[in-house]
Design a protein around this motif. Structure first.
Motif, PDB file in Angstrom:
ATOM      1  N   ILE A  65       0.840  -1.202   0.000  1.00 32.33           N
ATOM      2  CA  ILE A  65       0.000   0.000   0.000  1.00 32.33           C
ATOM      3  C   ILE A  65       0.877   1.255   0.000  1.00 32.33           C
ATOM      4  N   CYS A  66       1.965   1.219   0.743  1.00 31.36           N
ATOM      5  CA  CYS A  66       2.909   2.360   0.730  1.00 31.36           C
ATOM      6  C   CYS A  66       3.449   2.592  -0.683  1.00 31.36           C
ATOM      7  N   TYR A  67       3.758   1.507  -1.363  1.00 27.01           N
ATOM      8  CA  TYR A  67       4.290   1.609  -2.732  1.00 27.01           C
ATOM      9  C   TYR A  67       3.305   2.360  -3.628  1.00 27.01           C
ATOM     10  N   PHE A  68       2.050   1.949  -3.577  1.00 28.11           N
ATOM     11  CA  PHE A  68       1.061   2.594  -4.446  1.00 28.11           C
ATOM     12  C   PHE A  68       0.805   4.044  -4.013  1.00 28.11           C
ATOM     13  N   GLN A  69       0.816   4.285  -2.729  1.00 28.13           N
ATOM     14  CA  GLN A  69       0.612   5.669  -2.260  1.00 28.13           C
ATOM     15  C   GLN A  69       1.772   6.563  -2.690  1.00 28.13           C
ATOM     16  N   ALA A  70       2.985   6.025  -2.622  1.00 29.60           N
ATOM     17  CA  ALA A  70       4.155   6.809  -3.043  1.00 29.60           C
ATOM     18  C   ALA A  70       4.080   7.104  -4.533  1.00 29.60           C
ATOM     19  N   LYS A  71       3.675   6.114  -5.310  1.00 30.04           N
ATOM     20  CA  LYS A  71       3.535   6.308  -6.760  1.00 30.04           C
ATOM     21  C   LYS A  71       2.475   7.371  -7.047  1.00 30.04           C
ATOM     22  N   ALA A  72       1.345   7.263  -6.358  1.00 33.64           N
ATOM     23  CA  ALA A  72       0.258   8.219  -6.578  1.00 33.64           C
ATOM     24  C   ALA A  72       0.702   9.633  -6.208  1.00 33.64           C
ATOM     25  N   PHE A  73       1.447   9.734  -5.119  1.00 32.77           N
ATOM     26  CA  PHE A  73       1.932  11.048  -4.685  1.00 32.77           C
ATOM     27  C   PHE A  73       2.842  11.655  -5.755  1.00 32.77           C
ATOM     28  N   LEU A  74       3.768  10.856  -6.269  1.00 33.04           N
ATOM     29  CA  LEU A  74       4.715  11.378  -7.270  1.00 33.04           C
ATOM     30  C   LEU A  74       3.999  11.724  -8.583  1.00 33.04           C
ATOM     31  N   ARG A  75       2.976  10.955  -8.895  1.00 35.03           N
ATOM     32  CA  ARG A  75       2.212  11.236 -10.118  1.00 35.03           C
ATOM     33  C   ARG A  75       1.486  12.581  -9.991  1.00 35.03           C
ATOM     34  N   ASP A  76       0.945  12.837  -8.796  1.00 32.06           N
ATOM     35  CA  ASP A  76       0.137  14.046  -8.609  1.00 32.06           C
ATOM     36  C   ASP A  76       0.962  15.263  -8.237  1.00 32.06           C
ATOM     37  N   SER A  77       2.165  15.040  -7.737  1.00 32.60           N
ATOM     38  CA  SER A  77       2.956  16.183  -7.273  1.00 32.60           C
ATOM     39  C   SER A  77       4.007  16.528  -8.322  1.00 32.60           C
ATOM     40  N   LYS A  78       3.916  17.720  -8.812  1.00 38.53           N
ATOM     41  CA  LYS A  78       4.865  18.139  -9.855  1.00 38.53           C
ATOM     42  C   LYS A  78       6.021  18.947  -9.258  1.00 38.53           C
ATOM     43  N   ARG A  79       5.921  19.228  -7.965  1.00 38.09           N
ATOM     44  CA  ARG A  79       6.928  20.117  -7.366  1.00 38.09           C
ATOM     45  C   ARG A  79       8.131  19.380  -6.784  1.00 38.09           C
ATOM     46  N   GLU A  80       8.048  18.060  -6.730  1.00 38.11           N
ATOM     47  CA  GLU A  80       9.164  17.302  -6.160  1.00 38.11           C
ATOM     48  C   GLU A  80      10.389  17.389  -7.076  1.00 38.11           C
ATOM     49  N   ARG A  81      11.506  17.808  -6.516  1.00 34.26           N
ATOM     50  CA  ARG A  81      12.728  17.941  -7.322  1.00 34.26           C
ATOM     51  C   ARG A  81      13.450  16.604  -7.459  1.00 34.26           C
ATOM     52  N   LEU A  82      13.486  15.860  -6.365  1.00 33.63           N
ATOM     53  CA  LEU A  82      14.257  14.622  -6.359  1.00 33.63           C
ATOM     54  C   LEU A  82      13.316  13.416  -6.486  1.00 33.63           C
ATOM     55  N   VAL A  83      13.158  12.961  -7.704  1.00 36.01           N
ATOM     56  CA  VAL A  83      12.271  11.822  -7.965  1.00 36.01           C
ATOM     57  C   VAL A  83      13.078  10.737  -8.675  1.00 36.01           C
ATOM     58  N   PHE A  84      13.056   9.535  -8.121  1.00 40.23           N
ATOM     59  CA  PHE A  84      13.810   8.436  -8.726  1.00 40.23           C
ATOM     60  C   PHE A  84      13.193   8.025 -10.065  1.00 40.23           C
ATOM     61  N   ARG A  85      14.058   7.603 -10.977  1.00 36.97           N
ATOM     62  CA  ARG A  85      13.572   7.042 -12.241  1.00 36.97           C
ATOM     63  C   ARG A  85      12.728   5.818 -11.925  1.00 36.97           C
ATOM     64  N   GLU A  86      11.770   5.540 -12.816  1.00 35.58           N
ATOM     65  CA  GLU A  86      10.794   4.489 -12.509  1.00 35.58           C
ATOM     66  C   GLU A  86      11.441   3.116 -12.264  1.00 35.58           C
ATOM     67  N   ASP A  87      12.449   2.784 -13.080  1.00 28.75           N
ATOM     68  CA  ASP A  87      13.063   1.459 -12.913  1.00 28.75           C
ATOM     69  C   ASP A  87      13.776   1.351 -11.562  1.00 28.75           C
ATOM     70  N   LEU A  88      14.436   2.446 -11.158  1.00 29.07           N
ATOM     71  CA  LEU A  88      15.123   2.446  -9.864  1.00 29.07           C
ATOM     72  C   LEU A  88      14.115   2.457  -8.715  1.00 29.07           C
ATOM     73  N   PHE A  89      13.049   3.227  -8.893  1.00 24.55           N
ATOM     74  CA  PHE A  89      11.982   3.287  -7.884  1.00 24.55           C
ATOM     75  C   PHE A  89      11.454   1.868  -7.603  1.00 24.55           C
ATOM     76  N   ASP A  90      11.195   1.140  -8.679  1.00 17.07           N
ATOM     77  CA  ASP A  90      10.667  -0.224  -8.515  1.00 17.07           C
ATOM     78  C   ASP A  90      11.696  -1.163  -7.887  1.00 17.07           C
ATOM     79  N   MET A  91      12.961  -0.928  -8.245  1.00 13.95           N
ATOM     80  CA  MET A  91      14.034  -1.745  -7.673  1.00 13.95           C
ATOM     81  C   MET A  91      14.115  -1.512  -6.150  1.00 13.95           C
ATOM     82  N   LEU A  92      14.065  -0.241  -5.773  1.00 15.20           N
ATOM     83  CA  LEU A  92      14.131   0.115  -4.341  1.00 15.20           C
ATOM     84  C   LEU A  92      12.900  -0.426  -3.600  1.00 15.20           C
TER      85      LEU A  92
END
Lengths: 172, 118
Positions: A65-92
């Motif tokens: 659930i945290c994974y999906f919430q984090a994804k949703a947050f990054l999708r909706d938030s355009k102001r985040e400067r430090l966002v991991f690339r999708e492949d790395l995000f999934d790896m982490l």
């Protein structure tokens, strides 16, 4: 959901807060919005509590659930400067913390904190007080912000090394 | 300290530059050891926040009338859930959960508990 299971659920969710937060902080590159996303994840967990099977590991479900919430947050938030690339995000995300090492780490951390010089310990803990930014701490202590930042980093590296040594000792 | 570990700590402090962040992502993608260290560092950061909160938390002060309970941000989330379920129905009126650390604690009460937002 009967009262006994609901009580067990509350117990699980209360005990998992630190691990959930660390997991989210890792995915969100320690974003200042980590606590907000944690709250959202808590809400989802609560709403879906009747889906929880007490026979299955709670943390597996919570991390999902945290994974999906984090994804949703990054999708909706355009102001985040430090966002991991999708492949790395999934790896982490796939490398979930192990419950036993997380708890050992907490215990080791307490021991290692005691080994720090008292002024280093005070300085470090003040850094974690709400609103106690490095800049404010620098003003209070009369040290330059960069110097203080370096000092705090050195303290945390020492602490981290100490925790790592202790964990190695536990595992032997 | 190795350059990639130095960048990890900068990431924790959010003082990493965009260029360093790109470099760090490349290294993290390739190195499972660095990803492990990143996870450790984040866990330690979270645990340090919790240590600080434990140090600050006074015991919950219960009074008649409007009650104010002080918690850290993480503790408050758990406390709210616990209250939703465990608080005796007759004592549910006007409970205020305050995030002492002012980290913008918010939680939905679903009509059972009156939680004031700070």
């Amino acid at each position: 959901m009967d009262e006994e299971i609901e009580s067990a659920f509350v117990n699980e969710i209360a005990q998992s807060q630190l691990m959930m937060r660390s997991y989210l902080a890792k995915l969100l590159a320690n974003s200042i919005s980590t606590d907000d996303v944690l709250q959202e994840a808590n809400k989802v967990l609560w709403i879906k509590r009747s889906d929880w099977d007490p026979e299955t590991p709670f943390m597996k479900w919570a991390y999902r659930i945290c994974y999906f919430q984090a994804k949703a947050f990054l999708r909706d938030s355009k102001r985040e400067r430090l966002v991991f690339r999708e492949d790395l995000f999934d790896m982490l995300a796939a490398e979930e913390p192990r419950d036993d090492t997380t708890r050992q780490r907490e215990r080791a951390l307490h021991g290692c904190l005691k080994k720090l010089r008292s002024d280093d310990r005070e300085m470090l803990l003040r850094r974690y007080e709400a609103g106690e930014s490095v800049d404010k701490l620098a003003v209070d202590t009369g040290v330059g912000a960069n110097t203080l930042s370096q000092r705090l980093r050195r303290i945390r590296v020492r602490l981290h090394d100490c925790v790592r040594r202790n964990l190695t000792a536990y595992s032997v | 300290m190795r350059k990639d570990e130095e960048m990890l700590w900068k990431l924790v402090d959010r003082s990493i530059t965009d260029e360093e962040f790109d470099q760090l992502q490349d290294t993290l993608s390739k190195s499972s050891e660095l990803r492990r260290t990143y996870q450790d560092v984040m866990e330690m950061d979270g645990a340090l926040r919790a240590v600080e909160m434990q140090k600050e938390e006074p015991s919950a002060g219960m009074k008649r009338g409007r009650r104010k309970i002080w918690f850290g941000a993480i503790g408050a989330a758990a406390a709210s859930l616990a209250m939703l379920v465990l608080w005796p129905a007759g004592e549910r009126e006007e409970v205020e959960v305050v995030d002492q650390t002012s980290q913008g604690f918010r939680f939905v009460a679903w009509g059972k508990v009156d939680i004031c937002l700070h």
